[in-house]
Design an enzyme around this catalytic site. Structure first.
Site, short mmCIF file in Angstrom:
data_model
loop_
_atom_site.label_atom_id
_atom_site.label_comp_id
_atom_site.label_asym_id
_atom_site.label_seq_id
_atom_site.Cartn_x
_atom_site.Cartn_y
_atom_site.Cartn_z
N GLY A 67 -0.07 -1.25 0.20
CA GLY A 67 0.33 -0.24 0.02
C GLY A 67 0.41 0.96 -0.41
O GLY A 67 0.56 2.61 0.27
N GLN A 68 2.42 0.99 -0.70
CA GLN A 68 3.16 2.48 -0.58
C GLN A 68 2.31 3.33 -1.62
O GLN A 68 1.55 2.53 -1.63
CB GLN A 68 4.51 2.10 0.32
CG GLN A 68 4.59 1.61 0.63
CD GLN A 68 5.11 -0.13 0.42
OE1 GLN A 68 4.20 -1.04 -0.28
NE2 GLN A 68 5.55 -0.83 1.09
N GLN A 69 3.02 4.39 -1.72
CA GLN A 69 2.47 4.98 -2.54
C GLN A 69 2.58 4.80 -4.06
O GLN A 69 2.10 4.93 -4.61
CB GLN A 69 2.83 6.80 -2.05
CG GLN A 69 2.85 7.97 -3.20
CD GLN A 69 1.46 8.59 -2.68
OE1 GLN A 69 1.29 8.69 -1.44
NE2 GLN A 69 0.34 8.29 -2.91
N MET A 71 3.23 2.02 -5.12
CA MET A 71 2.89 0.50 -5.47
C MET A 71 1.40 0.68 -5.87
O MET A 71 0.22 0.13 -6.45
CB MET A 71 3.04 -0.35 -3.29
CG MET A 71 3.62 -1.09 -3.62
SD MET A 71 4.33 -1.66 -5.52
CE MET A 71 2.59 -3.59 -4.92
#
Ligand code: G3D
Ligand code: MG
Length: 194
Positions: A67-69, A71
């Site tokens: 869920g990182q920016q 990704m």
């Protein structure tokens, strides 16, 4: 062997997409669905996949996508053929709740997720100041944005496992219903072409 294969041919399967901001608890949840052991997660680079037979004739395949920016830009590649969306929220992260809601709304607008059932997990209920399921329902405008589909907001704690069996049960019911309605509409389309 032949008999076993015949039995497995009947097993139905649905893809469950697990999304949410980084650190919401997705990987911890996925591990907890499978086992009760304590588990140390590391930030997910890419995605994890796991299959869980939630009922004798129904298997859910969970796609836990980072869920990182960076990704999040790739989430759109995972949306096709989704049978259920499991959206995980860190209910104690007041600072990023609005950001999580924005990502959620964007997802719901995607054509691939039209009518796809949604379970929102209001995770980290053990932490002080965590928003409860009613707060998340209101803040995420669930009644408005999910009016075209089955949806539910489940409070939970991935560390203790509280709320997880209810979430799995709800997800299975929704996914089965969605699976059946898709099969029926495909059948009607086939009949129309005869
Ligand atoms: P992600 O896969 O969504 O990015 P992770 O999130 O599963 O990696 O979890 C991120 C951190 O949140 C982890 O802590 C994990 O232990 C913690 N966490 C997950 N669920 C809960 C919960 O219900 N309650 C509490 N208190 N913590 C939770 P670390 O310290 O490893 O970063
Ligand atoms: Mg992860």
């Amino acid at each position: 062997m032949g008999l076993q294969n015949a039995k497995h041919a009947k097993v139905k399967q649905a893809n469950i997409l697990m999304l949410g901001l980084d650190s919401a608890g997705k990987s911890t949840l996925l591990y907890k669905f499978k086992s009760n052991d304590a588990f140390l997660t590391t930030p997910t680079i890419g995605f994890n996949v796991d299959m869980i037979e939630t009922e004798r004739d129904f298997t859910l395949t969970f796609w836990d996508v980072g869920g990182q920016q960076k990704m999040r830009e790739l989430w759109c590649n995972f949306l096709e053929n989704t049978g259920g969306l499991l959206y995980v929220v860190d209910s104690s992260d007041q600072r990023r709740l609005e950001e999580s809601k924005r990502e959620f709304e964007l997802l719901l607008k995607n054509e691939f997720l039209k009518n796809v059932p949604v379970v929102v997990l209001a995770n980290k209920q053990d932490l002080p100041g965590a928003f409860n399921a009613e707060d998340i329902t209101r803040r995420f405008n669930m009644h408005k944005y999910c009016s075209d589909r089955n949806w539910y907001v489940q409070p939970c704690c991935a560390l203790t496992g509280e709320g997880l069996s209810d979430a799995l049960h709800r997800l299975t019911t929704f996914a089965k219903h969605y699976h059946r309605s898709k099969e029926t509409s495909m059948l009607f389309k086939k009949i129309e072409t005869l």
